[in-house]
Write a protein that holds these residues in place. Structure first.
Motif, PDB file in Angstrom:
ATOM      1  N   ARG A  80       5.565  11.473   6.063  1.00  0.00           N
ATOM      2  CA  ARG A  80       4.655  10.521   5.410  1.00  0.00           C
ATOM      3  C   ARG A  80       5.302   9.145   5.371  1.00  0.00           C
ATOM      4  O   ARG A  80       5.488   8.534   4.331  1.00  0.00           O
ATOM      5  CB  ARG A  80       4.314  11.001   4.009  1.00  0.00           C
ATOM      6  CG  ARG A  80       3.593  12.314   4.039  1.00  0.00           C
ATOM      7  CD  ARG A  80       3.232  12.785   2.693  1.00  0.00           C
ATOM      8  NE  ARG A  80       2.522  14.048   2.822  1.00  0.00           N
ATOM      9  CZ  ARG A  80       1.789  14.559   1.879  1.00  0.00           C
ATOM     10  NH1 ARG A  80       1.657  13.929   0.743  1.00  0.00           N
ATOM     11  NH2 ARG A  80       1.186  15.700   2.071  1.00  0.00           N
ATOM     12  N   ARG A  81       5.610   8.653   6.528  1.00  0.00           N
ATOM     13  CA  ARG A  81       6.304   7.380   6.675  1.00  0.00           C
ATOM     14  C   ARG A  81       5.492   6.221   6.100  1.00  0.00           C
ATOM     15  O   ARG A  81       6.041   5.308   5.486  1.00  0.00           O
ATOM     16  CB  ARG A  81       6.599   7.157   8.149  1.00  0.00           C
ATOM     17  CG  ARG A  81       7.396   5.952   8.452  1.00  0.00           C
ATOM     18  CD  ARG A  81       7.751   5.899   9.933  1.00  0.00           C
ATOM     19  NE  ARG A  81       8.247   4.609  10.315  1.00  0.00           N
ATOM     20  CZ  ARG A  81       9.479   4.195  10.116  1.00  0.00           C
ATOM     21  NH1 ARG A  81      10.342   4.994   9.538  1.00  0.00           N
ATOM     22  NH2 ARG A  81       9.854   3.001  10.490  1.00  0.00           N
ATOM     23  N   GLY A  82       4.190   6.232   6.282  1.00  0.00           N
ATOM     24  CA  GLY A  82       3.333   5.168   5.775  1.00  0.00           C
ATOM     25  C   GLY A  82       3.373   5.062   4.264  1.00  0.00           C
ATOM     26  O   GLY A  82       3.422   3.961   3.704  1.00  0.00           O
ATOM     27  N   ARG A  83       3.367   6.204   3.600  1.00  0.00           N
ATOM     28  CA  ARG A  83       3.433   6.184   2.133  1.00  0.00           C
ATOM     29  C   ARG A  83       4.785   5.688   1.654  1.00  0.00           C
ATOM     30  O   ARG A  83       4.876   4.991   0.646  1.00  0.00           O
ATOM     31  CB  ARG A  83       3.147   7.563   1.573  1.00  0.00           C
ATOM     32  CG  ARG A  83       1.722   7.962   1.816  1.00  0.00           C
ATOM     33  CD  ARG A  83       1.142   8.705   0.677  1.00  0.00           C
ATOM     34  NE  ARG A  83      -0.251   8.974   0.990  1.00  0.00           N
ATOM     35  CZ  ARG A  83      -0.817  10.147   0.890  1.00  0.00           C
ATOM     36  NH1 ARG A  83      -0.123  11.167   0.445  1.00  0.00           N
ATOM     37  NH2 ARG A  83      -2.076  10.299   1.197  1.00  0.00           N
ATOM     38  N   ALA A  84       5.840   6.073   2.362  1.00  0.00           N
ATOM     39  CA  ALA A  84       7.173   5.586   1.970  1.00  0.00           C
ATOM     40  C   ALA A  84       7.260   4.076   2.150  1.00  0.00           C
ATOM     41  O   ALA A  84       7.813   3.375   1.295  1.00  0.00           O
ATOM     42  CB  ALA A  84       8.246   6.290   2.788  1.00  0.00           C
ATOM     43  N   LEU A  85       6.696   3.561   3.240  1.00  0.00           N
ATOM     44  CA  LEU A  85       6.705   2.116   3.462  1.00  0.00           C
ATOM     45  C   LEU A  85       5.847   1.391   2.432  1.00  0.00           C
ATOM     46  O   LEU A  85       6.208   0.310   1.963  1.00  0.00           O
ATOM     47  CB  LEU A  85       6.235   1.796   4.877  1.00  0.00           C
ATOM     48  CG  LEU A  85       7.198   2.204   5.996  1.00  0.00           C
ATOM     49  CD1 LEU A  85       6.559   2.001   7.358  1.00  0.00           C
ATOM     50  CD2 LEU A  85       8.495   1.444   5.895  1.00  0.00           C
ATOM     51  N   LEU A  86       4.706   1.986   2.070  1.00  0.00           N
ATOM     52  CA  LEU A  86       3.889   1.399   1.009  1.00  0.00           C
ATOM     53  C   LEU A  86       4.628   1.414  -0.326  1.00  0.00           C
ATOM     54  O   LEU A  86       4.525   0.470  -1.111  1.00  0.00           O
ATOM     55  CB  LEU A  86       2.565   2.145   0.874  1.00  0.00           C
ATOM     56  CG  LEU A  86       1.470   1.731   1.840  1.00  0.00           C
ATOM     57  CD1 LEU A  86       0.282   2.671   1.718  1.00  0.00           C
ATOM     58  CD2 LEU A  86       1.047   0.319   1.592  1.00  0.00           C
ATOM     59  N   GLY A  87       5.359   2.477  -0.594  1.00  0.00           N
ATOM     60  CA  GLY A  87       6.156   2.544  -1.815  1.00  0.00           C
ATOM     61  C   GLY A  87       7.219   1.462  -1.852  1.00  0.00           C
ATOM     62  O   GLY A  87       7.450   0.842  -2.892  1.00  0.00           O
ATOM     63  N   LEU A  88       7.870   1.226  -0.706  1.00  0.00           N
ATOM     64  CA  LEU A  88       8.856   0.148  -0.631  1.00  0.00           C
ATOM     65  C   LEU A  88       8.198  -1.214  -0.863  1.00  0.00           C
ATOM     66  O   LEU A  88       8.718  -2.055  -1.603  1.00  0.00           O
ATOM     67  CB  LEU A  88       9.539   0.151   0.738  1.00  0.00           C
ATOM     68  CG  LEU A  88      10.592   1.220   0.981  1.00  0.00           C
ATOM     69  CD1 LEU A  88      11.025   1.218   2.433  1.00  0.00           C
ATOM     70  CD2 LEU A  88      11.768   1.005   0.078  1.00  0.00           C
ATOM     71  N   THR A  89       7.044  -1.408  -0.246  1.00  0.00           N
ATOM     72  CA  THR A  89       6.340  -2.681  -0.396  1.00  0.00           C
ATOM     73  C   THR A  89       5.890  -2.897  -1.839  1.00  0.00           C
ATOM     74  O   THR A  89       6.061  -3.994  -2.398  1.00  0.00           O
ATOM     75  CB  THR A  89       5.120  -2.719   0.547  1.00  0.00           C
ATOM     76  OG1 THR A  89       5.566  -2.488   1.882  1.00  0.00           O
ATOM     77  CG2 THR A  89       4.402  -4.043   0.463  1.00  0.00           C
ATOM     78  N   LEU A  90       5.323  -1.856  -2.446  1.00  0.00           N
ATOM     79  CA  LEU A  90       4.865  -1.982  -3.823  1.00  0.00           C
ATOM     80  C   LEU A  90       6.033  -2.152  -4.796  1.00  0.00           C
ATOM     81  O   LEU A  90       5.929  -2.878  -5.786  1.00  0.00           O
ATOM     82  CB  LEU A  90       4.012  -0.780  -4.212  1.00  0.00           C
ATOM     83  CG  LEU A  90       2.625  -0.738  -3.585  1.00  0.00           C
ATOM     84  CD1 LEU A  90       1.971   0.612  -3.843  1.00  0.00           C
ATOM     85  CD2 LEU A  90       1.768  -1.863  -4.124  1.00  0.00           C
ATOM     86  N   GLY A  91       7.154  -1.478  -4.523  1.00  0.00           N
ATOM     87  CA  GLY A  91       8.338  -1.650  -5.373  1.00  0.00           C
ATOM     88  C   GLY A  91       8.864  -3.074  -5.319  1.00  0.00           C
ATOM     89  O   GLY A  91       9.230  -3.663  -6.345  1.00  0.00           O
ATOM     90  N   ALA A  92       8.890  -3.657  -4.113  1.00  0.00           N
ATOM     91  CA  ALA A  92       9.320  -5.049  -3.985  1.00  0.00           C
ATOM     92  C   ALA A  92       8.319  -5.987  -4.654  1.00  0.00           C
ATOM     93  O   ALA A  92       8.704  -6.973  -5.293  1.00  0.00           O
ATOM     94  CB  ALA A  92       9.493  -5.401  -2.514  1.00  0.00           C
ATOM     95  N   THR A  93       7.027  -5.653  -4.541  1.00  0.00           N
ATOM     96  CA  THR A  93       5.995  -6.456  -5.195  1.00  0.00           C
ATOM     97  C   THR A  93       6.141  -6.393  -6.705  1.00  0.00           C
ATOM     98  O   THR A  93       5.943  -7.403  -7.399  1.00  0.00           O
ATOM     99  CB  THR A  93       4.595  -5.971  -4.770  1.00  0.00           C
ATOM    100  OG1 THR A  93       4.511  -6.021  -3.346  1.00  0.00           O
ATOM    101  CG2 THR A  93       3.497  -6.804  -5.380  1.00  0.00           C
ATOM    102  N   ASP A  94       6.481  -5.224  -7.231  1.00  0.00           N
ATOM    103  CA  ASP A  94       6.706  -5.088  -8.677  1.00  0.00           C
ATOM    104  C   ASP A  94       7.789  -6.045  -9.154  1.00  0.00           C
ATOM    105  O   ASP A  94       7.635  -6.722 -10.183  1.00  0.00           O
ATOM    106  CB  ASP A  94       7.121  -3.659  -9.029  1.00  0.00           C
ATOM    107  CG  ASP A  94       6.037  -2.650  -8.784  1.00  0.00           C
ATOM    108  OD1 ASP A  94       4.878  -3.057  -8.587  1.00  0.00           O
ATOM    109  OD2 ASP A  94       6.354  -1.449  -8.780  1.00  0.00           O
TER     110      ASP A  94
END
Length: 114
Positions: A80-94
């Motif tokens: 689930r590479r896409g979800r992991a990348l979205l998690g990284l993006t959202l974490g940085a956005t946070d």
């Protein structure tokens, strides 16, 4: 029928022809590897959820957690590479939201309204 391994194997005239070994059914994966991949998939989903929640509440805590879990999921080879990348993006956005609100409001918490 000649298999690829037999076709590539050099033969000598004195070597008797051997029948091809019976092929075993293909195994999906090593149980330990599939278990680690399931854990990595869970980390990818958790990273996405924590990053999404962090945009609303507790971005100081949930943002870095999303970054760590997303990085670990990618390092462990998640499917689930896409979800992991979205998690990284959202974490940085946070963390970006936290920095913007801290400079604008002077506090680490935010509220809607005046």
């Amino acid at each position: 029928m000649t298999t690829l391994s037999e076709a590539l194997r050099p033969t000598t005239p004195t070597e008797p022809t051997k029948p091809a070994p019976a092929s075993k059914p293909a195994q999906t994966a090593d149980p330990a590897t599939s278990r680690l991949r399931r854990h990595a998939d869970g980390m990818a989903v958790a990273s996405f959820i924590l990053g999404l929640l962090g945009t609303l509440v507790l971005n100081l805590l949930l943002g870095p957690c999303a970054l760590v879990l997303g990085t670990l999921a990618l390092a462990r080879g998640t499917t689930r590479r896409g979800r992991a990348l979205l998690g990284l993006t959202l974490g940085a956005t946070d963390l970006l939201i936290l920095a913007l609100l801290t400079t604008a409001d002077g506090t680490v918490s935010w509220h809607i309204g005046g």
